[in-house]
Each structure stands twice: as structure tokens, then as C-alpha cells.
Design an enzyme around this catalytic site. Structure first.
Site, PDB file in Angstrom:
ATOM      1  N   CYS B  91      49.401 -10.206 -24.523  1.00  0.00           N
ATOM      2  CA  CYS B  91      48.245 -10.893 -25.113  1.00  0.00           C
ATOM      3  C   CYS B  91      47.113  -9.890 -25.394  1.00  0.00           C
ATOM      4  O   CYS B  91      47.322  -8.974 -26.170  1.00  0.00           O
ATOM      5  CB  CYS B  91      47.810 -12.058 -24.223  1.00  0.00           C
ATOM      6  SG  CYS B  91      46.713 -13.213 -25.084  1.00  0.00           S
ATOM      7  N   HIS B 193      52.821 -15.058 -24.532  1.00  0.00           N
ATOM      8  CA  HIS B 193      52.894 -14.992 -23.073  1.00  0.00           C
ATOM      9  C   HIS B 193      54.336 -15.206 -22.612  1.00  0.00           C
ATOM     10  O   HIS B 193      54.761 -16.355 -22.477  1.00  0.00           O
ATOM     11  CB  HIS B 193      51.986 -16.064 -22.448  1.00  0.00           C
ATOM     12  CG  HIS B 193      50.536 -15.754 -22.597  1.00  0.00           C
ATOM     13  ND1 HIS B 193      49.847 -15.002 -21.669  1.00  0.00           N
ATOM     14  CD2 HIS B 193      49.652 -16.059 -23.564  1.00  0.00           C
ATOM     15  CE1 HIS B 193      48.585 -14.868 -22.061  1.00  0.00           C
ATOM     16  NE2 HIS B 193      48.447 -15.496 -23.217  1.00  0.00           N
ATOM     17  N   GLU B 195      55.467 -14.983 -19.733  1.00  0.00           N
ATOM     18  CA  GLU B 195      55.447 -15.676 -18.433  1.00  0.00           C
ATOM     19  C   GLU B 195      55.238 -17.176 -18.579  1.00  0.00           C
ATOM     20  O   GLU B 195      55.362 -17.914 -17.612  1.00  0.00           O
ATOM     21  CB  GLU B 195      54.372 -15.053 -17.525  1.00  0.00           C
ATOM     22  CG  GLU B 195      52.931 -15.441 -17.823  1.00  0.00           C
ATOM     23  CD  GLU B 195      52.295 -14.696 -18.989  1.00  0.00           C
ATOM     24  OE1 GLU B 195      53.000 -14.004 -19.735  1.00  0.00           O
ATOM     25  OE2 GLU B 195      51.051 -14.808 -19.138  1.00  0.00           O
TER      26      GLU B 195
END
Lengths: 253, 213
Positions: B91, B193, B195
Site C-alpha cells: 500500500c 493489501h 493480508e
């Protein structure tokens, strides 16, 4: 390429346990929100919402623990709502791994909270949750306490004001439709979607997969929130996505 | 059974650089899930000992660079790159790897990748761009092994990178097409992202872990 519409299972949590029972046969502990959340992630849910309905003040720490355990096991964005009254409350759940906080009654009591949250965490972290009910004159009022207490506010005006103050998304629940399984309140959803310039999540009333398509097509929602149709195993998230894709709604598969 | 030894060898040590901006817990937990040994840190010894670095971040570019310089993470990153230690920016972390950004009046970046950072070319759409978007892979890369063409990832951002060299690995569309994955040598960055991108994101982090092994 148009934007992908989202399907968001919602879990009501009381003292760290899922409130509405589920009948998944392959779940070890149907009361564990994290286990359910993992299942929804595996099925293709785009996001999750946890609504904490814990009444006691002491019970509130359980929601931070829930955020922490969810972040350890679930790798899609998730929102925590219920009991968020301050920047500190929000910091606790966001720091534990939540992506957004949803605020409802606290923002009605003190609308500045929305701006405070947006300034510290960014508006992408702030969801305004609105419980709306149709009035006799055809307008939609904002209600508290599960639809029992009228606030005197108009739902469309409140959505507009809340997003201007800092909310980056609207979670719009029709109290008339919630729990009915007869479909989302499309007129309300469309009115809020047109009045605001942030994503609107339709909530309350989903009973079959056609309702999800209606909420996007006719309600002009960006996302659909579902509880019972997934919890009770009537449909999987995957089936919901197939149905939406079949109706040419772009979804993540 | 040999109870004296763990079932699984500890994974590569991956330092998640902590400069006080953004929630790093999700990145840490996702790395644990894929079998890496992450540490959220700004400690020089820990960073120097790491097998890989992740530069995360949420917030404004100029403030992030200021914090990074105050903590001398820029020097530690340069040292790591010189030693061929893999680096992955996520990001804002992707944007910081580039030479400069126009955000909030402009600032110089780390300059580990060539190009600059501009506003997302949303063509009148809502900014920040939030949500899942399909990623087109522009060339094969170790980081994207096993990922389908058009695999959706989760984005939250207002700015995008413009690689000026051949760093472009992946692009996505929001209004118009923008670069969302870039890399050169052992330095990579992604705008989305991983994650928070479910199994696709974990696959990418597994690939990064293997690069670090």
C-alpha cells in the site's frame, strides 16, 4: 470493468458468542464467531461485519478480543460495530486488527464523533450504521434500540449529514424488513444511495438470492449484508455469488 | 515422534517495519499463517538479521517519509537492498519505494524503484478507491507464482505509482488502468493489501516467504 459488488455476512455477537444459532453440521462450535468467520472467508465472503450487542459494560472487552482472534484467522476486511463511542474505543478494535468501525447510536448522540474518527483513522475506517423505519407519511425515520425508539431524524438526511461529517460508508438497515426474509427495502436503499456519494450496504430482509440481485440492481447498493440466509445454511456465499454473476452483477469469484 | 524438535522448521525471519503508521497486526498474522517468522520492529539489529523486510503503511506519504528518516529506516532499507535481502512494500509502502510523490505538496521517497506517485486516475469516481479489484499480471514474476490472471485483491488507496522503467508487474482498473504491483531485482511492492485478500493474498505472501527462504 465495473466495480465488484460485495457480499457481507453479518454476525451478531453477545459476550463473544454468536447470538443467532446456526445449523452448519460441519462446524465444531456454532457459537464461535471466529470459526464462522473463517468459514465465510473460505466460501468467498468479501468482508465481514460483527455487531456487538453485549449489554454489560464489562462484556465490552470481549469485542476487542474477538477482533484480535479474527485477525489471527481471517484474511478479509472486517468491521466491528456496537459500543463504539469514542476514538479510544475505535483505536482498540482497529489496533486489534479490524479494518473499520460501525457507529450508530453514539453518532446520533454526538455527530462530531464521525469527524473525530475520520480525522484519526481516515473516513475509509468509519461506517455509519442507520436503522430506518418507514413512517406513516412515507418518509423514513431513524430509530434506536432495534426500532423501538424514534430519534425524529430523517434517514436520508442523516445519511447525507453523516457522510459529510466523515463516514466513508453507510450500513443501512430497514427495521421493517429485518428478520422478515421478504427482501430488502429497495426504495429506501435507492434513496440513500442516490443522496450520498459513498458506498451503501443494504441490510435487512434478505430471504433468497434474488433479493441480493434486487438490492444491487434496483436498490443501487454497492454491497449486501446477509445474516440468516447464510447462518442457517440455506445458501452458501459461493451460491450467492454464482447467482449474482448469472445476473451479470460483477462479483469476486 | 521427536518431541524435542518442532514439527515445522521456523520460517524465514521477516521484519515488518514499524514507523508508527498503520495497523501492522494483520500483516504480522498473515505472515505467521503462511509459515514465516515475522517481527514488527524498528530495531536495527532485528532488521539487520532479517531474511526479508516488509514496508507496510497507511496514511500520508510526507509524514511517513519523515518518520522513516527519523528512525533511520531508509538507511536500513538501503543496506538490506545492497545485501540482496528481499523487500516488499504494501500500500503506502509500495509508494514509498518510488522516487517522489505529489501527495500533500510533495515529498521525496526512498528511490528504490524508478517512477513517481500521483492521484488515482479515478475519472470522477469516489476516492479513496476502496474494494476488491481484478489484477492483470503484466509479466511472470516469482511474487505472483500460481495466481490466476484477473485475480481480485483488496485495495484502499488515494494515490498510485507510475513506474518509469520496466518494474511493472501488475495493473488494475478504477476509472482507468493503474500500476498495482511493481518490482526490480529483490525489491517488490503492491498497492493492494495481500493480508486482507483472502487465499490469493496468502498465496502471494507464501511466494514472498519462499523468496526470503
Amino acid at each position: 470493468m465495473s466495480e465488484l459488488k460485495r457480499i457481507i455476512p453479518c454476525l451478531d455477537v453477545d459476550n463473544g458468542r454468536v447470538v443467532k444459532g446456526t445449523n452448519f453440521v460441519d462446524i465444531r462450535d456454532a457459537g464461535d464467531p471466529v470459526e464462522l468467520a473463517e468459514r465465510y472467508d473460505a466460501e468467498g465472503a468479501d468482508e465481514l461485519v460483527f455487531l456487538d450487542i453485549t449489554a454489560s459494560h464489562e462484556g465490552r472487552d470481549t469485542i476487542v478480543d474477538l477482533a484480535r482472534r479474527t485477525a489471527e484467522n481471517v484474511f478479509i476486511p472486517f468491521t466491528i460495530g456496537g459500543g463504539i463511542r469514542s476514538v479510544e474505543d475505535a483505536r482498540a478494535v482497529l489496533g486489534a486488527g479490524a479494518d473499520k468501525v460501525a457507529v450508530n447510536s453514539a453518532a446520533l448522540k454526538r455527530p462530531e464523533l464521525l469527524g473525530e474518527l475520520a480525522e484519526v483513522f481516515g473516513s475509509q475506517c468509519v461506517v455509519i450504521a442507520i436503522d430506518a423505519k418507514r413512517e406513516d407519511d412515507g418518509s423514513y425515520g431513524v430509530y434506536l434500540n432495534g426500532g423501538r425508539v424514534a430519534t425524529g431524524r430523517d434517514a436520508i438526511q442523516w445519511a447525507t449529514e453523516a457522510t459529510r461529517l466523515g463516514a466513508g460508508e453507510v450500513l443501512l438497515t430497514s427495521m421493517d424488513r429485518d428478520g422478515t426474509n421478504i427482501g430488502y427495502e429497495l426504495e429506501l436503499t435507492r434513496a440513500v444511495a442516490r443522496a450520498t456519494d459513498v458506498p451503501v450496504i443494504a441490510s435487512g430482509g434478505a430471504g433468497d438470492l434474488g433479493h441480493l440481485v434486487d438490492a444491487i440492481r434496483e436498490g443501487e447498493a454497492d454491497a449486501v449484508l446477509c445474516a440468516s440466509i447464510f447462518h442457517y445454511g440455506h445458501y452458501t456465499v459461493g451460491q450467492a455469488k454464482e447467482h449474482m454473476a448469472m445476473h451479470e452483477i460483477p462479483v469476486r469469484v | 515422534m521427536t518431541p524435542d524438535f518442532p514439527d515445522v522448521a521456523p520460517g524465514p525471519r521477516i521484519a515488518v517495519l514499524d514507523y508508527g503508521m498503520g495497523n501492522l497486526r494483520s500483516v504480522e498474522k498473515a505472515l505467521e499463517r503462511v509459515g514465516a517468522s515475522p517481527a514488527v520492529t524498528s530495531d536495527e539489529e532485528q532488521i539487520a538479521a532479517a531474511d526479508g523486510l516488509i514496508l507496510p503503511g497507511v496514511g500520508a506519504f510526507p509524514k511517513a517519509m519523515k518518520r522513516i528518516r527519523e528512525l533511520e529506516l531508509d538507511r536500513m532499507l538501503n543496506d538490506a537492498v545492497a545485501r540482496q535481502v528481499p523487500v516488499l512494500g504494501i500500500c503506502l509502502g509500495l509508494q514509498l519505494l518510488f522516487e517522489s510523490s505529489i501527495e500533500q505538496g510533495g515529498a521525496q521517497g526512498l528511490g528504490l524503484l524508478e517512477g513517481d506517485v500521483v492521484e488515482v486516475p479515478a475519472g470522477g469516481r469516489k476516492v479513496p478507491h476502496i474494494g476488491w479489484a481484478e489484477v492483470t499480471w503484466e509479466k511472470p514474476d516469482q511474487l505472483t507464482n500460481g495466481l490466476r490472471p484477473g485475480e481480485p485483491f483488496y485495495f484502499v488507496h488515494s494515490f498510485v505509482v507510475r513506474p518509469s522503467g520496466d518494474e511493472l508487474i501488475g495493473s488494475a482498473t478504477y476509472g482507468s488502468s493503474f500500476a498495482c504491483a511493481a518490482g526490480r531485482d529483490k525489491v517488490w511492492g503492491v498497492q493492494f493489501h495481500p493480508e486482507k485478500s483472502s487465499s490469493a493474498g496468502l498465496r502471494m505472501l507464501t511466494n514472498f516467504k519462499e523468496i526470503c527462504s
